[in-house]
Design an enzyme around this catalytic site. Structure first.
Site, PDB file in Angstrom:
ATOM      1  N   HIS A   1       0.673  -1.516  -0.147  1.00  0.00           N
ATOM      2  CA  HIS A   1      -0.163  -0.266   0.124  1.00  0.00           C
ATOM      3  C   HIS A   1       0.833   1.248  -0.188  1.00  0.00           C
ATOM      4  O   HIS A   1       1.682   1.524   0.818  1.00  0.00           O
ATOM      5  CB  HIS A   1      -1.023  -0.319   1.194  1.00  0.00           C
ATOM      6  CG  HIS A   1       0.079   0.186   2.401  1.00  0.00           C
ATOM      7  ND1 HIS A   1      -0.023   1.640   3.719  1.00  0.00           N
ATOM      8  CD2 HIS A   1       0.105  -0.873   3.458  1.00  0.00           C
ATOM      9  CE1 HIS A   1       0.085   1.114   4.555  1.00  0.00           C
ATOM     10  NE2 HIS A   1       0.356  -0.238   4.198  1.00  0.00           N
TER      11      HIS A   1
ATOM     12  N   ASP B   1      -0.011   4.368   0.639  1.00  0.00           N
ATOM     13  CA  ASP B   1      -0.800   4.992   1.653  1.00  0.00           C
ATOM     14  C   ASP B   1      -0.117   5.131   2.960  1.00  0.00           C
ATOM     15  O   ASP B   1       0.569   4.312   2.982  1.00  0.00           O
ATOM     16  CB  ASP B   1      -2.454   5.424   2.294  1.00  0.00           C
ATOM     17  CG  ASP B   1      -3.012   4.119   2.555  1.00  0.00           C
ATOM     18  OD1 ASP B   1      -2.269   2.612   1.896  1.00  0.00           O
ATOM     19  OD2 ASP B   1      -4.085   3.987   3.019  1.00  0.00           O
TER      20      ASP B   1
ATOM     21  N   ASP C   1       6.692   1.068   6.723  1.00  0.00           N
ATOM     22  CA  ASP C   1       4.742   1.547   6.260  1.00  0.00           C
ATOM     23  C   ASP C   1       4.449   2.208   5.974  1.00  0.00           C
ATOM     24  O   ASP C   1       3.868   2.896   5.736  1.00  0.00           O
ATOM     25  CB  ASP C   1       4.080   0.927   7.946  1.00  0.00           C
ATOM     26  CG  ASP C   1       2.365   0.620   7.930  1.00  0.00           C
ATOM     27  OD1 ASP C   1       1.915  -0.045   6.954  1.00  0.00           O
ATOM     28  OD2 ASP C   1       1.843   1.178   8.288  1.00  0.00           O
TER      29      ASP C   1
ATOM     30  N   GLU D   1      -5.306   1.737   2.527  1.00  0.00           N
ATOM     31  CA  GLU D   1      -5.009   0.657   3.456  1.00  0.00           C
ATOM     32  C   GLU D   1      -5.022   0.843   4.852  1.00  0.00           C
ATOM     33  O   GLU D   1      -5.739   0.294   5.569  1.00  0.00           O
ATOM     34  CB  GLU D   1      -3.856  -0.379   3.401  1.00  0.00           C
ATOM     35  CG  GLU D   1      -3.716  -1.952   4.295  1.00  0.00           C
ATOM     36  CD  GLU D   1      -3.226  -0.861   4.996  1.00  0.00           C
ATOM     37  OE1 GLU D   1      -3.463  -2.388   5.734  1.00  0.00           O
ATOM     38  OE2 GLU D   1      -2.927  -0.320   5.667  1.00  0.00           O
TER      39      GLU D   1
ATOM     40  N   ASP E   1       4.424  -6.316   4.993  1.00  0.00           N
ATOM     41  CA  ASP E   1       3.482  -5.109   5.209  1.00  0.00           C
ATOM     42  C   ASP E   1       3.342  -5.797   7.053  1.00  0.00           C
ATOM     43  O   ASP E   1       2.623  -4.647   7.703  1.00  0.00           O
ATOM     44  CB  ASP E   1       2.471  -4.659   4.387  1.00  0.00           C
ATOM     45  CG  ASP E   1       1.487  -3.843   5.022  1.00  0.00           C
ATOM     46  OD1 ASP E   1       2.282  -2.286   5.710  1.00  0.00           O
ATOM     47  OD2 ASP E   1       0.673  -3.512   4.965  1.00  0.00           O
TER      48      ASP E   1
ATOM     49  N   HIS F   1     -20.718  27.935  26.876  1.00  0.00           N
ATOM     50  CA  HIS F   1     -19.672  28.103  27.972  1.00  0.00           C
ATOM     51  C   HIS F   1     -20.099  27.253  29.564  1.00  0.00           C
ATOM     52  O   HIS F   1     -20.511  27.625  30.351  1.00  0.00           O
ATOM     53  CB  HIS F   1     -20.555  29.920  28.142  1.00  0.00           C
ATOM     54  CG  HIS F   1     -19.066  30.603  29.599  1.00  0.00           C
ATOM     55  ND1 HIS F   1     -18.967  30.407  30.824  1.00  0.00           N
ATOM     56  CD2 HIS F   1     -18.390  31.416  29.083  1.00  0.00           C
ATOM     57  CE1 HIS F   1     -17.821  30.524  31.060  1.00  0.00           C
ATOM     58  NE2 HIS F   1     -17.986  31.975  29.898  1.00  0.00           N
TER      59      HIS F   1
ATOM     60  N   ARG G   1      -9.492  -5.213  17.988  1.00  0.00           N
ATOM     61  CA  ARG G   1      -8.513  -6.372  16.932  1.00  0.00           C
ATOM     62  C   ARG G   1      -9.039  -7.047  16.990  1.00  0.00           C
ATOM     63  O   ARG G   1      -9.846  -8.004  18.004  1.00  0.00           O
ATOM     64  CB  ARG G   1      -6.902  -6.065  17.295  1.00  0.00           C
ATOM     65  CG  ARG G   1      -5.646  -4.966  16.516  1.00  0.00           C
ATOM     66  CD  ARG G   1      -6.308  -4.465  15.331  1.00  0.00           C
ATOM     67  NE  ARG G   1      -5.301  -3.254  15.561  1.00  0.00           N
ATOM     68  CZ  ARG G   1      -5.337  -2.796  14.653  1.00  0.00           C
ATOM     69  NH1 ARG G   1      -5.334  -3.585  13.021  1.00  0.00           N
ATOM     70  NH2 ARG G   1      -5.046  -1.504  14.820  1.00  0.00           N
TER      71      ARG G   1
HETATM   72  C1  LIG Z   1       0.099  -4.733   9.431  1.00  0.00           C
HETATM   73  C2  LIG Z   1      -0.371  -2.716   8.278  1.00  0.00           C
HETATM   74  N1  LIG Z   1       1.421  -2.744   8.724  1.00  0.00           N
HETATM   75  C3  LIG Z   1      -1.243  -2.039   9.332  1.00  0.00           C
HETATM   76  O1  LIG Z   1      -1.391  -1.292   9.536  1.00  0.00           O
HETATM   77  N2  LIG Z   1      -2.277  -1.942   8.659  1.00  0.00           N
HETATM   78  C4  LIG Z   1      -3.689  -1.256   9.694  1.00  0.00           C
HETATM   79  C5  LIG Z   1      -4.538  -1.294   8.683  1.00  0.00           C
HETATM   80  C6  LIG Z   1      -5.351  -0.100   9.485  1.00  0.00           C
HETATM   81  C7  LIG Z   1      -6.203  -0.421   9.247  1.00  0.00           C
HETATM   82  N3  LIG Z   1      -7.464   0.148   9.583  1.00  0.00           N
HETATM   83  C8  LIG Z   1      -7.000   1.423   9.543  1.00  0.00           C
HETATM   84  N4  LIG Z   1      -5.936   1.314   9.948  1.00  0.00           N
HETATM   85  C9  LIG Z   1      -3.920  -1.609  11.034  1.00  0.00           C
HETATM   86  O2  LIG Z   1      -3.562  -2.543  11.889  1.00  0.00           O
HETATM   87  O3  LIG Z   1      -3.908  -0.469  11.629  1.00  0.00           O
HETATM   88 ZN   LIG Z   2       1.181  -1.276   6.123  1.00  0.00          ZN
HETATM   89 ZN   LIG Z   3      -0.130   0.932   8.538  1.00  0.00          ZN
END
Ligand SMILES: C[C@H](N)C(=O)N[C@@H](Cc1c[nH]cn1)C(=O)O
Ligand SMILES: [Zn+2]
Ligand SMILES: [Zn+2]
Length: 479
Positions: free
Chosen positions: A98, A100, A133, A167, A200, A233, A348
């Site tokens: 990715h 981004d 990353d 991503e 990644d 306020h 997660r």
């Molecule tokens: C593991 C990968 N490099 C990564 O950083 N993934 C992100 C994907 C994500 C999901 N929501 C926002 N970003 C992560 O695990 O946070």
């Molecule tokens: Zn990543």
């Molecule tokens: Zn990431």
């Protein structure tokens, strides 16, 4: 089959040019979660596409349409689909990455400008947003292509590419794009793919390379609380009205315990307990509490037991509180009662959890807890994005090839890990192509992905590039 010596020599002798190219990529502020930076993500996609074309890769930019974000309709950055080689005698590897990155501001605590790659000659660190990353690993693949092109040697496999620019913000549109491409069968660019490789994620420590066979999924939420018609306020309205922020803080404090236990009933219980055999996997890993504390930059591990910490990250769900939109956060002492606040948190997920399975538990719990407040404010739960967890078969030749590559370059046996982070598209590749997917990390545990002062060690970039190239040779030679 090892990579030719000329390949490894090329990588060594062109290291400075590779670092310069990484600097060019880091300089493009391709932050996918910031509407103001969307054009930069598109610029980054075009830059990457140009690099691929120069290296002989045929590409197509897939328009993923638009989406609503931060009150605007925004163009999604394109998916870059590429292909190089179509020799029926060779295996075909699909590579994903990715382009981004996560947001980064100097004021977050960066020691240097996040979008200027700094080469720290003393530590060997390449510091900048996206270095690990995921711009460094993507550029690792470009380095491999460049070496083959300039040395005039054929690639050992056919290669297909899939690079995305969303991503870090939910991978919007990508699943559909991949499924469409797969549906085209013989006419699609993913026809004949034998395996997938994704670089990644990160090693478990700073010493031992890793091969990763699992990822956690994710479900990302915002709790939005509204009430007053405008900010108030606090002298005039304090102890006079229901305050959205007070409700939100109380609600968010009911999500997770200080020891990491998830307080939403049913979520932790969904995961089956480990058995003795699985425990042995964690006991064997080259990992200490110092590793996690070094990577975290503080003595903050939840347990002094290595296996407890490893299982917490690899085979248990976790709930993290990320921030509050609309809250006063500037310097000074503004005496405001914010009228509208959004509390961001994510969970997660591990098998058998999926976003669809846990969302009803989250909604029911938050609604019941909010009802207990008897608040006249309004609470709305917004599900922002998600992805399913993934686990692969490590006995597959794809993993064997990567193991041999790591042993050839690093002279070490890799750790077999499950990653705590998420890459939602991984499961899409596994399911829609029906092939083995491998995660082959380039960076180390202390790289600071998503954090301040993100870095990739020079040696990981250069030796990691050799691993990627050698892996392709090992796949080419696999039975
Ligand atoms: C593991 C990968 N490099 C990564 O950083 N993934 C992100 C994907 C994500 C999901 N929501 C926002 N970003 C992560 O695990 O946070
Ligand atoms: Zn990543
Ligand atoms: Zn990431």
């Amino acid at each position: 089959m090892p990579a030719p010596t000329s390949f490894n020599n090329y990588i060594d002798t062109h290291a400075d040019a590779f670092i310069k190219r990484l600097g060019d990529a880091v300089a493009i502020q391709s932050i996918s979660s910031d509407a103001l930076r969307r054009q930069d993500v598109i610029v980054m996609g075009n830059w990457l596409n140009g690099q691929l074309n120069e290296l002989g890769v045929e590409t197509k930019l897939v328009d993923l349409g638009t989406h609503e974000m931060q009150g605007q309709t925004l163009q999604l950055p394109p998916a870059i689909i590429g292909r190089l080689g179509s020799d029926p005698a060779k295996k075909t590897v699909l590579i994903y990455g990715h382009y981004d990155v996560q947001p980064a501001l100097k004021t977050d605590g960066w020691k240097t400008d996040p979008f200027t790659l700094v080469v720290d000659e003393d530590s060997g660190r390449l510091i900048g947003r996206g270095s690990t990353d995921d711009k460094g690993p993507i550029l690792g693949w470009l380095n491999v292509l460049e070496a083959h092109k300039n040395l005039g040697i054929a690639m050992p496999v056919n290669v297909r590419f899939c690079f995305e620019g969303m991503e870090e913000n939910g991978s919007e549109g990508l699943d559909e794009c991949i499924q469409e491409e797969v549906k085209k069968g013989k006419d699609g660019w993913f026809d004949g793919v034998d395996c997938v490789c994704i670089s990644d994620n990160y090693w478990l420590n700073t010493r031992t390379p890793a091969l990763t066979y699992g990822l956690r999924g994710i479900a990302y939420f915002s709790i939005n609380i509204t009430g007053p018609g405008q900010d108030l306020h606090s002298g005039l309205f304090g102890r006079t009205v229901h305050e959205p922020m007070t409700d939100l803080i109380k609600l968010m404090s009911k999500l997770v315990d200080h020891n990491g236990d998830i307080l939403i009933p049913g979520i932790d219980d969904m995961v089956p307990p480990h058995d003795e055999e699985e425990l042995k996997l964690y006991q064997k890993m080259d990992y200490t509490i110092d590793d996690i504390e070094e990577a975290a930059g503080g003595k903050v591990a939840l347990s002094s037991e290595k296996t407890t910490v490893l299982m917490g990250r690899m085979r248990q769900p976790s709930l993290s509180l990320h921030g509050i939109e609309g809250a006063f956060s500037a310097v000074g002492a503004k005496t405001v009662i914010p009228a509208k606040v959004g509390g961001k948190f994510s969970i997660r997920l591990v098998p058998p959890q999926t976003p669809e399975k846990i969302i009803p538990f989250v909604n029911a719990y938050l609604e019941a807890e909010f009802a207990k407040f008897n608040s006249k404010n309004k609470m709305e739960i917004e599900y922002l994005h998600g992805g399913k967890p993934w686990v692969a078969d490590v006995k597959h030749w794809n993993f064997e090839a990567a193991k041999k590559a790591i042993e050839a370059v690093y002279k070490k046996t890799p750790d077999y890990t499950r990653e705590g982070g998420s890459i939602p598209v991984t499961l899409t590749f596994a399911e829609s192509l029906g092939v083995n997917v491998l995660l082959l990390p380039m960076g180390r545990a202390d790289d600071g992905a998503h954090s301040t002062n993100e870095k990739l060690d020079r040696s990981n970039f250069i030796e990691g590039t050799k691993v990627l190239g050698t892996y392709l040779y090992e796949v080419g030679a696999a039975a």
